[in-house]
Design a protein around this motif. Structure first.
Motif, PDB file in Angstrom:
ATOM      1  N   LYS A   4      84.067   2.663  91.407  1.00  0.00           N
ATOM      2  CA  LYS A   4      83.755   4.078  91.224  1.00  0.00           C
ATOM      3  C   LYS A   4      84.698   4.715  90.207  1.00  0.00           C
ATOM      4  N   LYS A   5      85.988   4.407  90.327  1.00  0.00           N
ATOM      5  CA  LYS A   5      86.982   4.931  89.396  1.00  0.00           C
ATOM      6  C   LYS A   5      86.770   4.368  87.999  1.00  0.00           C
ATOM      7  N   ALA A   6      86.445   3.075  87.919  1.00  0.00           N
ATOM      8  CA  ALA A   6      86.204   2.440  86.618  1.00  0.00           C
ATOM      9  C   ALA A   6      85.004   3.056  85.918  1.00  0.00           C
ATOM     10  N   GLY A   7      83.977   3.410  86.686  1.00  0.00           N
ATOM     11  CA  GLY A   7      82.794   4.036  86.106  1.00  0.00           C
ATOM     12  C   GLY A   7      83.115   5.374  85.480  1.00  0.00           C
ATOM     13  N   ARG A   8      83.940   6.179  86.177  1.00  0.00           N
ATOM     14  CA  ARG A   8      84.336   7.472  85.614  1.00  0.00           C
ATOM     15  C   ARG A   8      85.149   7.281  84.333  1.00  0.00           C
ATOM     16  N   GLY A   9      86.107   6.321  84.384  1.00  0.00           N
ATOM     17  CA  GLY A   9      86.940   6.083  83.214  1.00  0.00           C
ATOM     18  C   GLY A   9      86.156   5.567  82.022  1.00  0.00           C
ATOM     19  N   LYS A  10      85.223   4.683  82.278  1.00  0.00           N
ATOM     20  CA  LYS A  10      84.425   4.115  81.194  1.00  0.00           C
ATOM     21  C   LYS A  10      83.597   5.194  80.496  1.00  0.00           C
TER      22      LYS A  10
END
Length: 569
Positions: free
Chosen positions: A197-203
């Motif tokens: 979930k965090k990686a999706g926001r960062g990407k």
């Protein structure tokens, strides 16, 4: 999990429900095939009619209803038929999902583009180009993946639910064990789900930042290279690329870690379950074998749910950003209400017009007359508000005070779409496409014939150079018209503006980037176009004063009339 339902049903519910019904049918048929294994094992083990388990009773009852005997041959045929039917239903569900995804991906891009072309100009110019570019490309792509993953996630839930119901028929301890396995498998990967979930926001964030940098840098690359400062581009890119790399690495790690954890954990739980079933619950071999197969299918279904839910977590940010952008742009839609047809040719009058941006007064109490068939020039220093006058006449802005009247008709009473079809607009930086001269003039309008294109080029004093080019109208002009000179590009822009035979031609600093001789030539060509059309020239160059019938100057927000100068051309 709420996002899964919201995303999948965001475009409607009828086809989505049909997909789930088909997949439910696939799961039910698969359960029939698994259930048939109970009596098969019993017959192979020499237990005769194999009726000492409730599943055996259901299978025998079903066969009796269709008039088939309980034999190994029939049971194997049922398993094969169930596998084929389950495959057909599953394939149909996948086809439906694929069709929905394709329609969604196309539809969401068209929604963004349609909303943008209908947006108010004041809203549009305040937004970064990268935001819209990202929305149409990467965000739309990732939103489609989120939509597809939401569909397959729900499909996995449907299949897992059907298999759980069968687990209840096997035995209640096994049912509770299956629930326990499901909970353990899900909780074991919770940390990696949060990571996804965090990686999706960062990407999403870093991809947009990179796109901003790319557009800004490539727009100014010529000046940067000329000063040997193009290394700045690489430095800026490197920062955003590194951040995007870290987000992508976290995404990949979370996906790999989930698979790495889930497989051995399932084996441990399965072996433990078999031991408990045999040593403490007294399950026979048929129940043990059937339960093992059923538990494996439940684990596979949960794995499908997990994998697709993880994908939703990664791409949900793009999905909701896209939906928010569409809603935002639609909320800023320009009102093009039907009204009176534009009465051109006619004088255009700005009566006591004032205009202000939030926190900034651009002009006040301006009185300007654009007489029909004449060339009117607006002069003034950069930033004085000259272009704002052109935008007001084009209806891109509405005055904050005063009125604009076309003949006797207020501009707000006009059919704005019809009004703008009467205009030809030539900006300072004409955007030309890496395409043919023909397509750059017509902008891809197939209704415009080659003869009309040539006539527009002749009127713009451009045919003299076009006829010497290889292929003439089919000559490709390069990126942003790089294979043409500045004067040739501007003449091409004039031809584009003339192709619709406008009654009002607006030139907004159309010659400011050209040399004096070329600028004079274009001014003379524009002057020749007056008489049959009204021309408004926005400029800070004196040569347009020479060519004008009327001149106005704007300075410090005040507009005053000036006398045209004798021609020195």
């Amino acid at each position: 999990m709420r996002d899964v339902f919201r995303i999948f049903f965001s475009t409607g519910w009828r086809q989505q429900l049909l997909i789930l019904v088909v997949l439910l049918a696939s799961g039910v048929v698969e359960v029939i095939g698994i259930a048939t294994l109970w009596p098969i094992v019993g017959l192979i083990g020499g237990e005769g009619m194999a009726n000492d388990h409730v599943i055996d009773d259901y299978v025998r009852w079903g066969l009796e209803r269709v008039g088939l005997p309980l034999t190994i041959e029939v049971l194997l045929g049922v398993v094969l038929a169930a596998a084929i039917v389950s495959f057909l239903f599953g394939t149909a569900g996948s086809v439906f999902v694929g069709r929905s995804v394709a329609n969604f991906g196309t539809g969401v891009r068209l929604k963004v583009i349609d909303a943008l072309v209908r947006a108010r100009w004041s809203y549009f110019v305040a937004q970064p180009v990268a935001r819209f570019t990202a929305a149409i490309n990467s965000d739309a792509e990732r939103a489609g993946v989120a939509f597809k993953s939401a569909g397959f996630c729900l499909a996995g839930l449907v299949q897992a639910s059907v298999l759980m119901v069968m687990a209840l028929f096997v035995s209640w301890p096994f049912f509770l064990g299956a629930i326990g396995v499901t909970i353990v498998l899900w909780l074991a990967v919770g940390r990696y789900m949060r990571m996804a979930k965090k990686a999706g926001r960062g990407k999403s964030k870093h991809n947009l930042a990179l796109l901003h940098s790319v557009i800004d840098a490539l727009t100014n690359v010529k000046a940067l290279k000329a000063m040997n400062r193009h290394g700045f581009i690489a430095q800026t890119f490197a920062i955003h690329v590194d951040r995007l790399r870290r987000a992508t690495r976290a995404e990949t790690y979370s996906s790999s870690a989930v698979r790495a954890v889930q497989e051995p954990l399932f084996v441990i739980l399965l072996l433990g379950g078999l031991y408990v079933g045999h040593a403490f619950l007294g399950m026979d071999i048929r129940v043990m074998l059937g339960s093992t197969l059923l538990l494996k299918r439940i684990a596979d279904a949960i794995g499908t749910v997990r994998a697709n839910y993880q994908r939703v977590l990664l791409d949900r940010v793009s999905y909701w950003q896209l939906q928010e952008l569409i809603s935002e742009v639609r909320a800023n839609r320009e009102d093009l209400a039907q009204g009176a047809l534009p009465p051109l040719p006619a004088d255009i009058r700005l009566n006591g017009v004032g205009f202000a941006y939030p926190g900034k007064q651009v002009m006040e109490n301006a009185d300007i007359v654009l007489r029909a068939g004449e060339l009117t020039t607006i002069i003034g220093p950069s930033g004085a508000g000259k272009t704002t006058i052109a935008d007001l006449v084009a209806g891109l802005h509405r005055p904050t005070e005063g009125s604009i009247v076309i003949g006797d008709t207020p501009i707000e009473a006009l059919d704005m779409a019809a009004w703008r079809r009467q205009l030809g607009y030539i900006p300072q930086d004409s955007i030309l496409f890496n395409d043919t001269i023909h397509n750059n003039v017509t902008l891809g309008d197939s209704r415009i014939m080659a003869a009309d294109v040539r006539a527009a080029l002749v009127a713009a004093d451009a045919w003299s150079f076009v006829e010497k080019l290889p292929g003439q109208l089919e000559f490709s002009i390069g990126v942003r018209g790089s294979l043409l000179s500045g004067g040739q590009r501007q003449r091409l822009a004039i031809a584009r503006a003339l192709i619709g035979d406008p009654k009002l031609l607006i030139l907004d600093e159309a010659t400011s980037a050209l040399d004096h001789k070329t600028a004079h030539e274009i001014a003379r060509a524009a002057r020749a176009l007056s008489g049959s059309r009204t021309i408004l020239a926005i400029t800070h160059q004196a040569l347009w004063v020479d060519a004008a019938d009327s001149v106005y100057e704007i300075r410090d927000g005040k507009v005053t009339a000036a006398d045209p100068m004798p021609s020195s051309a």
